[in-house]
Write an enzyme that holds these catalytic residues in place. Structure first.
Site, short mmCIF file in Angstrom:
data_model
loop_
_atom_site.label_atom_id
_atom_site.label_comp_id
_atom_site.label_asym_id
_atom_site.label_seq_id
_atom_site.Cartn_x
_atom_site.Cartn_y
_atom_site.Cartn_z
N ASN A 1 0.87 -1.17 0.00
CA ASN A 1 0.00 0.00 0.00
C ASN A 1 0.90 1.22 0.00
OD1 ASN A 1 -1.80 2.03 0.52
ND2 ASN A 1 -2.37 1.31 2.57
N LYS B 1 0.21 4.24 -0.41
CA LYS B 1 -0.43 5.44 0.16
C LYS B 1 -0.15 6.67 -0.72
CE LYS B 1 -0.35 3.27 4.66
NZ LYS B 1 -0.29 3.40 6.11
N HIS C 1 -9.63 1.29 4.44
CA HIS C 1 -8.40 1.45 5.23
C HIS C 1 -8.68 2.42 6.38
CE1 HIS C 1 -4.37 2.65 6.40
NE2 HIS C 1 -3.94 1.55 5.81
N GLU D 1 -7.11 4.80 7.51
CA GLU D 1 -6.85 6.20 7.19
C GLU D 1 -8.03 6.82 6.44
OE1 GLU D 1 -3.01 5.52 5.45
OE2 GLU D 1 -2.22 5.04 7.44
N GLU E 1 -5.74 -4.73 10.38
CA GLU E 1 -4.73 -3.72 10.65
C GLU E 1 -5.10 -2.95 11.91
OE1 GLU E 1 -2.51 -2.60 6.76
OE2 GLU E 1 -4.24 -1.31 6.97
N GLY F 1 2.29 2.25 10.83
CA GLY F 1 3.31 3.29 10.74
C GLY F 1 3.98 3.64 12.04
N SER G 1 3.06 -2.15 10.48
CA SER G 1 4.49 -2.24 10.81
C SER G 1 5.11 -3.59 10.47
CB SER G 1 4.72 -1.89 12.29
OG SER G 1 4.33 -0.55 12.54
P1 PGA Z 1 2.66 0.29 7.72
O1 PGA Z 1 1.20 0.52 7.05
O2 PGA Z 1 3.21 -0.99 7.13
O3 PGA Z 1 3.46 1.50 7.31
O4 PGA Z 1 2.46 0.19 9.18
C1 PGA Z 1 0.34 -0.55 6.81
C2 PGA Z 1 -0.93 -0.05 6.19
O5 PGA Z 1 -1.46 0.99 6.61
O6 PGA Z 1 -1.47 -0.67 5.25
#
Ligand code: PGA
Length: 244
Positions: A8, A10, A92, A94, A162, A168, A207
């Site tokens: 992803n 982003k 997601h 976000e 997630e 992150g 992560s």
């Molecule tokens: P990350 O993000 O691997 O940077 O923690 C995962 C995601 O949001 O899909």
């Protein structure tokens, strides 16, 4: 089942960086996993071209619930299909947080994706407060019940667990907590979809790095990973895929 390692990207990268990253991923070995990359909308066409003929699939990070119409700034599932996407990440955290997407909205988007033959990758996960309150499994079960449309299992839909607080941050749940949540998700999928629910892939995200991928991917009912930060370097992403 064959794991899926999904990147992803982003809101990262120039067009040149996106195509270079796609080429780097495609140049890696066809590991024991299916590979998927999900660039930002403006880079989809170029990445689609860069991946042509490779073993790496293309996905997007969102779609609108309608096939077309007066929706400024939005992108429809038919447009994604047209440009070569096979998957679309939906719900997601976000987007749930930044754009107020409810389970009902995510479900409508997933229906739109299914109507185009796109495979939805539906994200669920609890906040830190919800985990501390002992509500994590109930929250995720509720999100699944509200977000997954009827045709989800028949289309081979993917669920990504997630935990919001692990995205992150460099923090991950314990292996026992990941295994417990994935077992719960599997049970919910079987309850909703019967036998077909047993064959759906459940990804862990939050992560995931080359250093922790092997331990996480070895857990029962962890059928791959949704990778954010570490998917922005081909070497790291391929390192995760190689840990399967
Ligand atoms: P990350 O993000 O691997 O940077 O923690 C995962 C995601 O949001 O899909």
């Amino acid at each position: 089942m064959r794991p899926l390692i999904a990147g992803n990207w982003k809101m990262h990268g120039t067009l040149a960086e996106a195509t270079a990253l796609a080429r780097g991923v495609a140049a890696g070995p066809a590991a024991g996993a299916d590979l998927l990359v999900c660039p930002p909308f403006p880079h989809l066409a170029a990445v689609s071209e860069a991946l042509r003929g490779s073993h790496v699939a293309l996905g997007a990070q969102d779609c609108h619930a309608a096939a077309k119409g007066a929706h400024t700034g939005d992108v429809s599932a038919p447009m994604l299909k047209d440009v070569g996407a096979r998957f679309v990440i939906l719900g997601h955290s976000e987007r749930r947080a930044d754009h107020g997407e409810s389970d009902a909205v995510v479900k409508a988007k997933a229906e739109a994706a299914l109507a185009e033959g796109l495979v939805p990758v539906v994200c669920v996960g609890e906040s830190e407060a919800q985990r501390l309150a002992g509500e994590a499994e109930a929250v995720v079960a509720g999100q699944l019940a509200g977000s997954l449309p009827a045709g989800f299992a028949a289309a081979g839909g993917v669920v990504a667990y997630e935990p919001v607080w692990a995205i992150g941050t460099g923090r991950t749940p314990t292996e026992a907590d990941i295994a417990a949540m994935h077992a719960r998700i599997r049970a919910e999928l079987e309850r909703s979809f019967g036998e077909a629910g047993a064959a759906l892939r459940i990804l862990y995200g939050g992560s995931v790095k080359p250093g922790n991928a092997q331990a996480i991917l070895a857990l029962p009912h962890v059928d791959g990973a949704l990778v954010g930060g570490a998917s922005l370097k081909a070497e790291d992403f391929l390192g995760i895929a190689g840990a399967v």
